[in-house]
Design a protein around this motif. Structure first.
Motif, PDB file in Angstrom:
ATOM      1  N   ASP A 109      -2.329   7.946   3.670  1.00 37.57           N
ATOM      2  CA  ASP A 109      -2.510   7.824   2.223  1.00 37.57           C
ATOM      3  C   ASP A 109      -3.533   6.759   1.870  1.00 37.57           C
ATOM      4  OD1 ASP A 109      -0.647   9.729   1.514  1.00 37.57           O
ATOM      5  OD2 ASP A 109       1.017   8.316   1.638  1.00 37.57           O
ATOM      6  N   TYR A 110      -3.494   5.649   2.589  1.00 35.15           N
ATOM      7  CA  TYR A 110      -4.308   4.505   2.186  1.00 35.15           C
ATOM      8  C   TYR A 110      -5.381   4.093   3.185  1.00 35.15           C
ATOM      9  CZ  TYR A 110      -0.370   2.587   4.767  1.00 35.15           C
ATOM     10  OH  TYR A 110       0.599   2.373   5.707  1.00 35.15           O
TER      11      TYR A 110
ATOM     12  N   PHE B   8      -5.345   5.149 -11.549  1.00 39.32           N
ATOM     13  CA  PHE B   8      -4.906   4.737 -10.212  1.00 39.32           C
ATOM     14  C   PHE B   8      -5.811   3.637  -9.656  1.00 39.32           C
ATOM     15  CE2 PHE B   8      -4.919   5.339  -5.510  1.00 39.32           C
ATOM     16  CZ  PHE B   8      -3.639   4.876  -5.294  1.00 39.32           C
TER      17      PHE B   8
ATOM     18  N   SER C  39     -12.426  10.337  -1.410  1.00 41.08           N
ATOM     19  CA  SER C  39     -11.918  10.711  -2.734  1.00 41.08           C
ATOM     20  C   SER C  39     -11.575   9.469  -3.542  1.00 41.08           C
ATOM     21  CB  SER C  39     -10.716  11.643  -2.607  1.00 41.08           C
ATOM     22  OG  SER C  39      -9.774  11.106  -1.727  1.00 41.08           O
ATOM     23  N   TYR C  40     -11.253   8.375  -2.858  1.00 45.79           N
ATOM     24  CA  TYR C  40     -11.032   7.107  -3.561  1.00 45.79           C
ATOM     25  C   TYR C  40     -11.164   5.946  -2.582  1.00 45.79           C
ATOM     26  CZ  TYR C  40      -8.803   3.001  -5.415  1.00 45.79           C
ATOM     27  OH  TYR C  40      -8.581   1.699  -5.765  1.00 45.79           O
ATOM     28  N   PHE C  41     -11.756   4.835  -3.034  1.00 42.27           N
ATOM     29  CA  PHE C  41     -11.722   3.609  -2.230  1.00 42.27           C
ATOM     30  C   PHE C  41     -11.685   2.408  -3.161  1.00 42.27           C
ATOM     31  CE2 PHE C  41     -16.054   5.102  -2.678  1.00 42.27           C
ATOM     32  CZ  PHE C  41     -16.782   3.984  -3.064  1.00 42.27           C
TER      33      PHE C  41
ATOM     34  N   GLN D 232       0.832  -1.209   0.000  1.00 40.58           N
ATOM     35  CA  GLN D 232       0.000   0.000   0.000  1.00 40.58           C
ATOM     36  C   GLN D 232       0.869   1.262   0.000  1.00 40.58           C
ATOM     37  OE1 GLN D 232      -2.229  -1.189   3.362  1.00 40.58           O
ATOM     38  NE2 GLN D 232      -0.597  -0.825   4.840  1.00 40.58           N
TER      39      GLN D 232
ATOM     40  N   ALA E 290       0.636   4.255  -2.810  1.00 40.33           N
ATOM     41  CA  ALA E 290       0.441   5.678  -2.518  1.00 40.33           C
ATOM     42  C   ALA E 290       1.388   6.530  -3.362  1.00 40.33           C
ATOM     43  CB  ALA E 290       0.656   5.945  -1.030  1.00 40.33           C
TER      44      ALA E 290
ATOM     45  N   LYS F 184      -7.220   9.454 -11.914  1.00 35.85           N
ATOM     46  CA  LYS F 184      -7.973   8.749 -10.862  1.00 35.85           C
ATOM     47  C   LYS F 184      -8.386   7.359 -11.310  1.00 35.85           C
ATOM     48  CE  LYS F 184     -10.614  10.516  -7.667  1.00 35.85           C
ATOM     49  NZ  LYS F 184     -11.548  11.296  -6.844  1.00 35.85           N
TER      50      LYS F 184
ATOM     51  N   GLU G 147      -9.090   8.481   1.661  1.00 35.37           N
ATOM     52  CA  GLU G 147      -8.873   7.384   0.727  1.00 35.37           C
ATOM     53  C   GLU G 147      -8.863   6.070   1.498  1.00 35.37           C
ATOM     54  OE1 GLU G 147      -5.991   8.012  -2.331  1.00 35.37           O
ATOM     55  OE2 GLU G 147      -7.284   9.706  -2.846  1.00 35.37           O
TER      56      GLU G 147
ATOM     57  N   ARG H 164     -14.605   0.803 -15.088  1.00 32.76           N
ATOM     58  CA  ARG H 164     -13.836   2.049 -15.172  1.00 32.76           C
ATOM     59  C   ARG H 164     -13.188   2.212 -16.543  1.00 32.76           C
ATOM     60  NH1 ARG H 164     -13.055   4.422  -9.997  1.00 32.76           N
ATOM     61  NH2 ARG H 164     -13.414   2.966  -8.301  1.00 32.76           N
TER      62      ARG H 164
END
Lengths: 183, 128
Positions: free
Chosen positions: B13-14, A54, B67-69, A30, A34, A51, B32, A153
Motif C-alpha cells: 500500500d505504501y 488523501f 499513482s501517488y507519492f 503508514q 493506507a 486523491k 504508491e 494542492r
C-alpha cells in the motif's frame, strides 16, 4: 457509568454537528494511512478530490509522526513516533482537514513565518518555491516541502492556530480547505 | 568487476514496486510511495544504483509509473534522477526517463513536468 455514556454521546453528536467524517488521535502509521486512503475513496465521489484529500492527509499525519513534541513508543516498530490529532470535516462544497500536535515553543515563530510566506504566493510562485526547496539539502527526515505541497494542492491559504501551553510547549493546529469543485 | 544482480522490492500500500533489471538497464518504480521512514526505504535503492553506475557507458531506462507519492518520496525521486544525470553527463551513460501518468491525473502530469525541468536528461511524459 451513565455519565460516561452521556459524554461519549455528546462527543458523537458534536462530531456529527461539525460534519466530522474521520478523526484519529495517536500515532498515525503508514498502515493506518493506507486504510484512510481506502475510506476516502468510498466516501468521496470524485476521484481527484479523494486523491487530493488523501495527499494532504498523508502530509499532515507524517508531520505529526516526525515532528510532534509528544512521542509514544511503538513496540511493533521498536521506536518512538509523534502523537497528535487529525480530523476531516466534510461539507457540501468543501472539506477541511485539520491536524494538531504539541510543538516546542521555540519552533513556533519559524513555522508561522513559513505559513505566512506561503500564503502570499501565487500558484506559479508556489511551484517555483516548491522546486527550489526540493533541491536544497535537508538534515531532517522529511523533504521540508510538505506545507508548500499542501498549499498547492488545496489552492487555499494555510490556516493555523497556536495555543501556548507553558514555557516550553505550545499546541499547533493547522487547517487546510479542499474545494469539491474541479478546478 | 562482480556481476551485478537484479534488484526487486515487492510493492505494498505504501511502498512502490521497485524492479531494476541489471542486464537490460530497465529500471521500474511503480505504485504508491509514502513510507514513514522514506530515507531508510530508499537507502538500498541508492546503494544498488551507485554500484550499477560504477561502470560507465551503460544504457539506462528509468520508468516511473506512480499513482501517488508523498513529499519525502518526491525528494528521493529527484535524487535518483540527479544520480543518473551525473552518470549521463560524466560517465558516458545513456539515460532516458519515462514518466508514465494516468491520463486524467493532471497532478501527476504536472509532477512529471517539474522533474523534466529539473533534470537535464531525455525525459518523456507518457499518458496511459
Amino acid at each position: 457509568m451513565s455519565e460516561e455514556k452521556l459524554t461519549l454521546f455528546n462527543y458523537f453528536n458534536d462530531m456529527n454537528n461539525q460534519e466530522i467524517i474521520l478523526t484519529f488521535k495517536g500515532t498515525i502509521s503508514q498502515e493506518i494511512l493506507a486504510d484512510v486512503g481506502i475510506s476516502l475513496r468510498s466516501k468521496l465521489n470524485s476521484h481527484s478530490v479523494s486523491k487530493k484529500t488523501f495527499a494532504i492527509f498523508v502530509e499532515l499525519a507524517q508531520n505529526i509522526y516526525h515532528h510532534s513534541a509528544q512521542k509514544e513508543y511503538s513496540a511493533i516498530k521498536g521506536r518512538t513516533a509523534g502523537v497528535g490529532v487529525i480530523l476531516i470535516q466534510n461539507y457540501s462544497d468543501y472539506l477541511i482537514l485539520s491536524s494538531g500536535n504539541l510543538i516546542e515553543s521555540y519552533k513556533i515563530e519559524g513555522i508561522q513565518e513559513r505559513c505566512e510566506y506561503i500564503n502570499t504566493l501565487s500558484p506559479d510562485e508556489l511551484r517555483e518555491y516548491y522546486m527550489k526547496q526540493r533541491k536544497r539539502p535537508t538534515g531532517g527526515v522529511g523533504a521540508n516541502i510538505g506545507l508548500i505541497d499542501m498549499a498547492r494542492r488545496s489552492g487555499n491559504p494555510l490556516e493555523y492556530q497556536v495555543v501556548k501551553i507553558d514555557e516550553y510547549y505550545s499546541f499547533f493546529a493547522l487547517s487546510i480547505k479542499v474545494s469539491k469543485h474541479e478546478s | 568487476m562482480d556481476k551485478i544482480e537484479n534488484f526487486y522490492i515487492e510493492g505494498s500500500d505504501y511502498i512502490p514496486e521497485v524492479d531494476f533489471n541489471a542486464e537490460t538497464g530497465v529500471l521500474n518504480i511503480s505504485g504508491e510511495s509514502y513510507h514513514e521512514y522514506t530515507l531508510e526505504f530508499f537507502e538500498p535503492i541508492f546503494e544498488w544504483l551507485k554500484r550499477y553506475t560504477a561502470e560507465g557507458g551503460k544504457k539506462i531506462e528509468l520508468n516511473f509509473r506512480m499513482s501517488y507519492f508523498n513529499t519525502s518520496s518526491s525528494r528521493r525521486f529527484l535524487e535518483i534522477m540527479n544520480l543518473l544525470e551525473d552518470y549521463h553527463e560524466n560517465k558516458g551513460g545513456q539515460v532516458v526517463i519515462n514518466w508514465h501518468y494516468e491520463k486524467n491525473d493532471l497532478d501527476m502530469l504536472e509532477s512529471g513536468e517539474e522533474y523534466a525541468e529539473d533534470v537535464n536528461l531525455e525525459f518523456n511524459l507518457l499518458p496511459y
